[in-house]
Design an enzyme around this catalytic site. Structure first.
Site, short mmCIF file in Angstrom:
data_model
loop_
_atom_site.label_atom_id
_atom_site.label_comp_id
_atom_site.label_asym_id
_atom_site.label_seq_id
_atom_site.Cartn_x
_atom_site.Cartn_y
_atom_site.Cartn_z
N PRO A 293 102.83 95.55 91.05
CA PRO A 293 103.53 94.48 90.31
C PRO A 293 104.04 95.01 88.85
CG PRO A 293 101.26 93.94 91.13
CD PRO A 293 101.43 95.21 91.60
N GLU B 284 94.70 95.22 92.11
CA GLU B 284 93.78 95.61 90.83
C GLU B 284 94.39 96.82 90.39
OE1 GLU B 284 92.32 95.10 93.75
OE2 GLU B 284 90.60 93.69 93.65
N ARG C 160 118.28 98.05 107.53
CA ARG C 160 119.75 97.12 107.73
C ARG C 160 121.10 97.92 107.16
NH1 ARG C 160 121.13 93.84 104.69
NH2 ARG C 160 122.18 92.51 106.12
N ASP D 86 127.63 90.75 102.98
CA ASP D 86 126.60 90.25 102.78
C ASP D 86 126.34 89.42 101.72
OD1 ASP D 86 124.89 90.35 104.80
OD2 ASP D 86 123.77 92.27 104.10
CL1 6GU Z 1 104.80 95.82 94.88
N1 6GU Z 1 102.32 94.75 94.89
C1 6GU Z 1 101.70 93.73 94.55
N2 6GU Z 1 100.18 94.13 94.73
N3 6GU Z 1 101.93 92.62 94.36
C2 6GU Z 1 103.47 92.52 94.12
C3 6GU Z 1 104.22 93.39 94.33
C4 6GU Z 1 103.81 94.61 94.57
N4 6GU Z 1 105.65 93.19 94.08
C5 6GU Z 1 105.36 91.94 93.82
N5 6GU Z 1 104.16 91.41 93.72
#
Ligand code: 6GU
Length: 254
Positions: free
Chosen positions: A88, A115, A152, A167
């Protein structure tokens, strides 16, 4: 294209790769996916892949040794592969990034748990990617999103060679409304023009509908849009107003 996925849950990848277009791409040889279990590289009786964070706090952190050992093993088979950590904390994924990845021969997707991963793994990573502003339990679903969106775009994967090009997002617009049989459904008709066989008119209608939809649902996407003078005329003719910064196309600059 070859994709190596490093994960502590390799089974999560199995069934999504066994259906539809992705499965076809694997059968045709356009795509190869190899799942590697990070735990196979963990040491000790318990083969631990995570541990408590130094400094204290909630949750567990993925240990560096099994990850780096797994990465080294994969990279001996795929020298020069592009290594991506799914987290994230990464850069937000986009269609443009999918297009760039689709040009690569090998990518390695390292799935972090939410984590976190020991920071000393970073020097082995080329890029960190997040798929959006929400938290997943781990990077596996994000890895599948990347595999799906890249597959794709691989040559020969989609039946119609230009259907990926026109697209949603490929030129920063949402897709126009689509209809199939029956012509009448619960009192709703298919727009007459789509039955006319006039391909020029149909493609103009679709363009205008794309812009209308984008304006209504994702006006942010129109900031980057670049319309030709012909397209602008068409939009004006259909009463679609755009703010001046958006209307000004490249050919207005000189
Ligand atoms: Cl790549 N990993 C995690 N754990 N949560 C996420 C993410 C990735 N992308 C958005 N939320």
């Amino acid at each position: 294209m070859q994709v190596d996925v490093l994960t502590i849950f390799p089974n999560l990848l199995v069934s999504p790769l066994q259906e539809g277009i992705i499965q076809r791409a694997i059968v045709s040889g356009a795509l190869e996916v190899f799942a590697h279990n990070i735990r196979d590289h963990a040491l000790g009786k318990h083969a631990m892949t995570d541990d408590r964070p130094f400094g204290g706090g909630e949750g567990m952190v993925m240990k560096p040794e099994p990850i780096v050992a797994a990465l080294r093993q994969v990279l001996t088979q795929r020298p020069g592969a592009h290594v991506i950590l799914l987290t994230p904390q990464g850069r937000q994924y986009s269609q443009k990034m999918a297009e760039d990845l689709a040009k690569k021969e090998h990518i390695v997707l390292l799935c972090g748990r939410y984590e976190g991963v020991d920071a000393r793994v970073e020097e082995h990573i080329d890029a960190e990617i997040s798929i959006g502003d929400y938290v997943l339990t781990g990077g596996e679903l994000a890895a599948l999103v990347i595999i799906d969106s890249v597959t794709r775009l691989l040559p020969g994967v989609l039946g119609c060679s230009d259907s990926a090009e026109c697209d949603t997002f490929s030129r920063g617009l949402l897709k126009y409304p689509q209809y199939t049989r029956p012509r009448q459904f619960e009192g709703q008709e298919v727009p007459e023009l789509l039955l006319s066989g006039d391909h020029k008119l149909i493609s103009q209608w679709r363009f205008v509908e794309s812009v209308k939809r984008t304006k209504a649902r994702r006006p942010d996407l129109l900031q980057g849009a670049n319309f030709s003078s012909q397209e602008r005329k068409l939009l004006v003719g259909h009463g679609v107003e755009l703010v001046e910064s958006v209307v000004a196309g490249k050919d207005d600059l000189h």
